[in-house]
Design a protein around this motif. Structure first.
Motif: not given
Ligand SMILES: O=C(O)[C@H]1O[C@H](OP(=O)(O)OP(=O)(O)OC[C@H]2O[C@@H](n3ccc(=O)[nH]c3=O)[C@H](O)[C@@H]2O)[C@H](O)[C@@H](O)[C@@H]1O
Length: 249
Positions: A48, A50-51, A97, A127, A154, A184
């Motif tokens: 994750g 790239a989030g 994934d 999912k 978490s 979730y």
């Molecule tokens: O605040 C929190 O509780 C969350 O903080 C972050 O989440 P965040 O960075 O805020 O959210 P996103 O920008 O949506 O990042 C999630 C990342 O996981 C990736 N992802 C999502 C779903 C999936 O099946 N696989 C996967 O690689 C997304 O593409 C994305 O890059 C953490 O990634 C979460 O695990 C945590 O629960």
């Protein structure tokens, strides 16, 4: 062949042991130069990455000099978040994934991959819970195999609709197991449970952080979480509303 450059018969007792005088310089008995695997500096996997949170973590680790591998399926993350890291010699990205296993040689795993905003995790709830459970199981399996230290991100949502404020770690929460948010909330609870069971059963060194509301650069304004909603509504000169509470500020 042992590490010391000693050639011994498979049968053990009575085998001739030959030691090349140059063994201490890495030359084996048959004259082959012994090469050690190149041990890179701290090899870290960020799922994750790239989030929003993950991209800041990758940036921190890359700047610290670690060898960083980011894996992401780009469901909510974006290449823009990590564009400034691409091309750095100690940063790699793999589109993957986490519900599928992956084998990588790493020393630490930061497991963040999971949709985190209600609009995203409710989009495909089955999912979502698969990602939380199977994704965490796969990453813990990897941690066990390569003896890596493991961190799970978490969430405060493991407290559900809490009856205690503020929530302390000794509070176990008040979670609806069959509601729309359960994929979730319960998914992360199951992920925490797996993490602790791998720790107890297999001695994996683990950490769990329960993230509350975060904000900052790269936060998506249409993310659907409370802080981004406020910012977007203030920006649009609307009265900020708290979803689910019927409160208008
Ligand atoms: O605040 C929190 O509780 C969350 O903080 C972050 O989440 P965040 O960075 O805020 O959210 P996103 O920008 O949506 O990042 C999630 C990342 O996981 C990736 N992802 C999502 C779903 C999936 O099946 N696989 C996967 O690689 C997304 O593409 C994305 O890059 C953490 O990634 C979460 O695990 C945590 O629960």
């Amino acid at each position: 062949m042992s590490d010391l450059g000693i050639g011994a018969g498979a049968g053990g007792g009575g085998a001739t042991v030959r030691r090349d005088p140059r063994a201490s310089q890495g030359v084996l008995a048959d004259g082959v130069i012994k090469t050690k695997p190149r041990v890179e500096r701290n090899r870290v996997l960020v799922t994750g990455g790239a989030g929003f949170v993950g991209s800041h973590l990758c940036e921190f680790l890359v700047n610290r000099g670690d060898q960083v591998i980011c894996i992401d399926n780009f469901f909510t993350g974006s290449k823009d978040n990590i564009a400034h890291l691409i091309g750095k010699p100690n940063f790699e990205v793999i589109r993957h994934d986490v519900v599928e296993p992956i084998l990588l040689e790493v020393d630490q795993i930061f497991h963040l991959a999971c949709p985190a905003s209600p609009i995203h995790y409710k989009y495909n709830p089955i999912k979502t819970i698969k990602t939380s459970f199977l994704g965490t199981m796969n990453m813990l399996g990897l941690a066990r195999r390569v003896r890596a230290r493991f961190l799970l991100t978490s969430t405060s949502e493991v407290y559900g609709d809490p009856l205690q404020h503020p929530q302390t770690e000794s509070y176990w929460g008040n979670v609806n197991p069959i509601g729309e948010r359960s994929c979730y909330d319960e998914g992360k609870r199951a992920a925490e449970c797996l993490t602790m069971d791998y720790h107890r059963e297999h001695g994996i060194e683990v950490r769990i952080v329960r993230i509350f509301n975060t904000y900052g650069p790269r936060m998506a304004l249409d993310d659907g979480r409370v802080v981004s909603n406020f910012v977007a509504q203030v920006g649009a000169l609307m009265h900020p509303r708290v979803r689910g509470c019927d409160v208008s500020l």
